[in-house]
Design a protein around this motif. Structure first.
Motif, PDB file in Angstrom:
ATOM      1  N   LYS A 147      13.418  16.491 -10.075  1.00 46.82           N
ATOM      2  CA  LYS A 147      13.508  14.798 -10.066  1.00 46.82           C
ATOM      3  C   LYS A 147      12.657  13.750  -9.535  1.00 46.82           C
ATOM      4  O   LYS A 147      11.919  14.229  -8.686  1.00 46.82           O
ATOM      5  CB  LYS A 147      15.047  15.070  -8.949  1.00 46.82           C
ATOM      6  N   ILE A 148      13.211  13.177  -9.867  1.00 45.34           N
ATOM      7  CA  ILE A 148      11.423  12.119 -10.021  1.00 45.34           C
ATOM      8  C   ILE A 148      12.116  11.055  -8.462  1.00 45.34           C
ATOM      9  O   ILE A 148      13.130  10.002  -8.988  1.00 45.34           O
ATOM     10  CB  ILE A 148      11.523  11.343 -11.689  1.00 45.34           C
ATOM     11  N   VAL A 149      11.527  11.067  -8.004  1.00 47.71           N
ATOM     12  CA  VAL A 149      11.910  10.758  -6.070  1.00 47.71           C
ATOM     13  C   VAL A 149      11.242   9.173  -6.197  1.00 47.71           C
ATOM     14  O   VAL A 149      11.480   8.700  -5.287  1.00 47.71           O
ATOM     15  CB  VAL A 149      12.349  11.199  -5.141  1.00 47.71           C
ATOM     16  N   GLY A 150       9.875   8.795  -6.851  1.00 51.87           N
ATOM     17  CA  GLY A 150       9.056   7.665  -6.691  1.00 51.87           C
ATOM     18  C   GLY A 150       7.938   7.420  -7.504  1.00 51.87           C
ATOM     19  O   GLY A 150       8.051   8.605  -8.387  1.00 51.87           O
ATOM     20  N   LEU A 151       7.096   6.416  -6.887  1.00 49.46           N
ATOM     21  CA  LEU A 151       6.191   6.561  -7.707  1.00 49.46           C
ATOM     22  C   LEU A 151       4.845   6.620  -6.033  1.00 49.46           C
ATOM     23  O   LEU A 151       5.090   6.928  -5.285  1.00 49.46           O
ATOM     24  CB  LEU A 151       6.237   4.690  -7.861  1.00 49.46           C
ATOM     25  N   MET A 152       3.075   6.877  -6.303  1.00 50.49           N
ATOM     26  CA  MET A 152       2.424   7.611  -6.142  1.00 50.49           C
ATOM     27  C   MET A 152       1.337   6.451  -7.039  1.00 50.49           C
ATOM     28  O   MET A 152       1.293   6.509  -8.039  1.00 50.49           O
ATOM     29  CB  MET A 152       1.765   9.071  -6.369  1.00 50.49           C
ATOM     30  N   GLY A 153       0.449   6.284  -5.670  1.00 41.75           N
ATOM     31  CA  GLY A 153      -0.914   5.079  -6.400  1.00 41.75           C
ATOM     32  C   GLY A 153      -1.954   5.643  -5.396  1.00 41.75           C
ATOM     33  O   GLY A 153      -1.814   5.803  -4.224  1.00 41.75           O
ATOM     34  N   MET A 154      -3.421   5.662  -6.082  1.00 48.01           N
ATOM     35  CA  MET A 154      -4.224   5.059  -4.844  1.00 48.01           C
ATOM     36  C   MET A 154      -5.534   4.405  -5.461  1.00 48.01           C
ATOM     37  O   MET A 154      -5.520   3.856  -6.508  1.00 48.01           O
ATOM     38  CB  MET A 154      -5.082   6.766  -5.516  1.00 48.01           C
ATOM     39  N   ALA A 155      -5.734   3.462  -3.545  1.00 45.83           N
ATOM     40  CA  ALA A 155      -6.651   2.363  -4.516  1.00 45.83           C
ATOM     41  C   ALA A 155      -7.756   2.581  -4.877  1.00 45.83           C
ATOM     42  O   ALA A 155      -8.573   3.950  -4.794  1.00 45.83           O
ATOM     43  CB  ALA A 155      -6.355   1.365  -3.251  1.00 45.83           C
ATOM     44  N   SER A 156      -8.707   1.536  -5.578  1.00 50.19           N
ATOM     45  CA  SER A 156      -9.982   1.752  -5.606  1.00 50.19           C
ATOM     46  C   SER A 156     -10.845   2.580  -4.162  1.00 50.19           C
ATOM     47  O   SER A 156     -10.271   1.677  -2.972  1.00 50.19           O
ATOM     48  CB  SER A 156     -10.842   0.977  -6.199  1.00 50.19           C
ATOM     49  N   PHE A 157     -11.779   2.536  -4.039  1.00 49.12           N
ATOM     50  CA  PHE A 157     -12.698   3.555  -3.738  1.00 49.12           C
ATOM     51  C   PHE A 157     -13.674   2.193  -3.077  1.00 49.12           C
ATOM     52  O   PHE A 157     -14.792   2.261  -3.903  1.00 49.12           O
ATOM     53  CB  PHE A 157     -13.316   4.551  -2.974  1.00 49.12           C
ATOM     54  N   THR A 158     -13.177   1.875  -2.092  1.00 49.62           N
ATOM     55  CA  THR A 158     -13.775   0.185  -2.220  1.00 49.62           C
ATOM     56  C   THR A 158     -13.985  -0.176  -0.618  1.00 49.62           C
ATOM     57  O   THR A 158     -12.780   0.224  -0.032  1.00 49.62           O
ATOM     58  CB  THR A 158     -13.679  -0.988  -2.836  1.00 49.62           C
ATOM     59  N   GLU A 167      -4.099  -4.005  -5.432  1.00 45.02           N
ATOM     60  CA  GLU A 167      -3.968  -2.982  -6.000  1.00 45.02           C
ATOM     61  C   GLU A 167      -2.622  -2.755  -5.207  1.00 45.02           C
ATOM     62  O   GLU A 167      -1.529  -2.108  -5.708  1.00 45.02           O
ATOM     63  CB  GLU A 167      -5.067  -1.765  -5.704  1.00 45.02           C
ATOM     64  N   PHE A 168      -1.708  -2.397  -4.106  1.00 46.56           N
ATOM     65  CA  PHE A 168      -1.282  -2.105  -3.062  1.00 46.56           C
ATOM     66  C   PHE A 168       0.039  -2.970  -3.266  1.00 46.56           C
ATOM     67  O   PHE A 168       1.168  -2.948  -3.875  1.00 46.56           O
ATOM     68  CB  PHE A 168      -1.081  -1.733  -1.902  1.00 46.56           C
ATOM     69  N   GLU A 169      -0.165  -4.427  -3.300  1.00 48.03           N
ATOM     70  CA  GLU A 169       1.018  -4.943  -3.695  1.00 48.03           C
ATOM     71  C   GLU A 169       0.819  -5.037  -5.133  1.00 48.03           C
ATOM     72  O   GLU A 169       2.565  -5.467  -5.308  1.00 48.03           O
ATOM     73  CB  GLU A 169      -0.074  -6.970  -3.854  1.00 48.03           C
ATOM     74  N   ASN A 170       0.198  -4.526  -6.596  1.00 49.61           N
ATOM     75  CA  ASN A 170       0.563  -4.134  -7.607  1.00 49.61           C
ATOM     76  C   ASN A 170       2.078  -2.974  -7.431  1.00 49.61           C
ATOM     77  O   ASN A 170       2.733  -3.303  -7.539  1.00 49.61           O
ATOM     78  CB  ASN A 170      -0.330  -4.138  -8.757  1.00 49.61           C
ATOM     79  N   ILE A 171       1.840  -2.208  -6.820  1.00 46.34           N
ATOM     80  CA  ILE A 171       2.325  -1.006  -7.392  1.00 46.34           C
ATOM     81  C   ILE A 171       3.794  -1.103  -6.615  1.00 46.34           C
ATOM     82  O   ILE A 171       4.847  -0.655  -6.535  1.00 46.34           O
ATOM     83  CB  ILE A 171       1.742  -0.106  -6.747  1.00 46.34           C
ATOM     84  N   SER A 172       3.818  -1.602  -4.745  1.00 41.95           N
ATOM     85  CA  SER A 172       4.596  -2.027  -4.099  1.00 41.95           C
ATOM     86  C   SER A 172       6.296  -3.126  -5.309  1.00 41.95           C
ATOM     87  O   SER A 172       6.916  -2.675  -5.553  1.00 41.95           O
ATOM     88  CB  SER A 172       4.676  -2.973  -3.057  1.00 41.95           C
ATOM     89  N   SER A 189       4.517   6.418  -2.733  1.00 42.20           N
ATOM     90  CA  SER A 189       2.952   7.389  -0.855  1.00 42.20           C
ATOM     91  C   SER A 189       1.686   6.651  -1.962  1.00 42.20           C
ATOM     92  O   SER A 189       1.209   6.461  -3.014  1.00 42.20           O
ATOM     93  CB  SER A 189       3.094   9.130  -2.341  1.00 42.20           C
ATOM     94  N   ILE A 190       1.406   6.133  -0.943  1.00 40.64           N
ATOM     95  CA  ILE A 190       0.083   4.927  -1.029  1.00 40.64           C
ATOM     96  C   ILE A 190      -0.484   5.104   0.532  1.00 40.64           C
ATOM     97  O   ILE A 190       0.088   5.025   1.461  1.00 40.64           O
ATOM     98  CB  ILE A 190       0.412   3.678  -1.685  1.00 40.64           C
ATOM     99  N   GLY A 191      -2.232   5.291   0.430  1.00 40.48           N
ATOM    100  CA  GLY A 191      -2.181   4.841   1.929  1.00 40.48           C
ATOM    101  C   GLY A 191      -2.959   5.927   2.007  1.00 40.48           C
ATOM    102  O   GLY A 191      -2.427   6.847   1.758  1.00 40.48           O
ATOM    103  N   MET A 192      -3.537   6.258   1.990  1.00 41.83           N
ATOM    104  CA  MET A 192      -4.621   7.219   3.174  1.00 41.83           C
ATOM    105  C   MET A 192      -5.869   7.061   4.157  1.00 41.83           C
ATOM    106  O   MET A 192      -5.457   5.851   4.406  1.00 41.83           O
ATOM    107  CB  MET A 192      -5.927   7.706   2.181  1.00 41.83           C
ATOM    108  N   HIS A 202       2.422  -2.657   2.431  1.00 40.69           N
ATOM    109  CA  HIS A 202       3.451  -2.944   1.313  1.00 40.69           C
ATOM    110  C   HIS A 202       4.231  -1.369   1.314  1.00 40.69           C
ATOM    111  O   HIS A 202       4.288  -1.733   0.316  1.00 40.69           O
ATOM    112  CB  HIS A 202       1.972  -3.005  -0.078  1.00 40.69           C
ATOM    113  N   ASN A 203       4.726  -1.251   2.039  1.00 37.36           N
ATOM    114  CA  ASN A 203       5.805  -0.850   2.110  1.00 37.36           C
ATOM    115  C   ASN A 203       5.789   0.643   1.813  1.00 37.36           C
ATOM    116  O   ASN A 203       6.952   1.277   0.784  1.00 37.36           O
ATOM    117  CB  ASN A 203       7.210  -1.486   1.446  1.00 37.36           C
ATOM    118  N   SER A 204       4.646   0.866   2.199  1.00 37.75           N
ATOM    119  CA  SER A 204       4.457   2.802   1.863  1.00 37.75           C
ATOM    120  C   SER A 204       5.645   3.287   3.033  1.00 37.75           C
ATOM    121  O   SER A 204       6.084   2.635   4.151  1.00 37.75           O
ATOM    122  CB  SER A 204       2.849   3.100   2.385  1.00 37.75           C
ATOM    123  N   THR A 205       6.321   4.319   2.495  1.00 36.34           N
ATOM    124  CA  THR A 205       6.935   5.388   2.940  1.00 36.34           C
ATOM    125  C   THR A 205       5.929   6.210   3.245  1.00 36.34           C
ATOM    126  O   THR A 205       6.964   7.196   3.486  1.00 36.34           O
ATOM    127  CB  THR A 205       8.247   5.675   1.895  1.00 36.34           C
TER     128      THR A 205
END
Length: 220
Positions: A147-158, A167-172, A189-192, A202-205
């Motif tokens: 079951k695909i329940v969402g998206l995940m992304g990793m921002a640049s290491f900067t 980058e977070f705005e784009n995926i959101s 799933s964004i943010g470390m 940017h509405n990370s859950t």
């Protein structure tokens, strides 16, 4: 009070109610995980399947294990009996393998599609076009054990917060764009450790935090 307990409490207090904390325990011993567990944490993320499987066997069974690293198809079978959520799914081929192994274990495994938002070459992930193609693929509807329940992304290491914001705005925005057609997409799933506060804007859950809870990692 231990450092792990204090770190967990501080981070949890900074998170909105709708944001889930995944404590990233990769490379950390079971004793550290137990300390976090005793502080009330139940969701842990690992990036190596065999390490996660070993910890699953030795730790309390009400822990919810998340696979946050890149997944090789030949390793899926080791986590299929217990994994709760796979964050980094980046192909239909991988979804088919997860489905096959989930079926063998009579389970439905939740997955996130990993979107490539960083400019770095080293990051894995799907383009927006590939994501739309997978979601619309007839083969996907036949996979009844994933079951695909969402998206995940990793921002640049900067340290460039403007770039991370973008980058977070784009995926959101992409997430919001997909939701009317695919209402099952509930998780973003964004943010470390270094950028989770920006991700929340940017509405990370779901945030994946390791070193800010457990301290610096020893990779030696």
């Amino acid at each position: 009070m231990s450092d792990i307990y204090q770190n967990l409490q501080r981070i949890k207090e900074s998170l909105p109610d709708h944001t889930t904390l995944v404590a990233v325990s990769k490379t950390k011993p079971a004793s550290d995980i137990l300390e976090a567990y005793d502080s009330g944490q139940r969701i842990f993320g690992e990036n190596k399947i065999q390490e996660m499987a070993e910890k699953w066997q030795m730790l309390p069974k009400d822990i919810e294990w998340h696979m946050i690293g890149h997944v090789q198809t030949n390793k899926v079978k080791y986590m299929a009996p217990f994994v709760h959520l796979i964050h980094a799914v980046d192909s239909l081929k991988l979804l088919k393998e997860i489905n096959k192994q989930a079926k063998k274990n009579d389970r439905i495994i939740n997955c996130l599609l990993q979107i490539k938002i960083a400019e770095e070459e080293s990051k894995f992930g799907l383009s927006k076009e590939d994501t739309i193609e997978i979601l619309a693929d007839n083969e996907l509807s036949a996979l009844d054990h994933v079951k695909i329940v969402g998206l995940m992304g990793m921002a640049s290491f900067t340290n460039d917060e403007k770039q991370i914001n973008q980058e977070f705005e784009n995926i959101s925005l992409f997430f919001k764009e997909l939701q009317p057609k695919y209402p099952q997409l509930k998780e973003l799933s964004i943010g470390m450790s270094g950028d989770y506060k920006i991700a929340i804007d940017h509405n990370s859950t779901m945030v994946r935090i390791g070193s800010s809870i457990f301290g610096a990692r020893n990779y030696s």
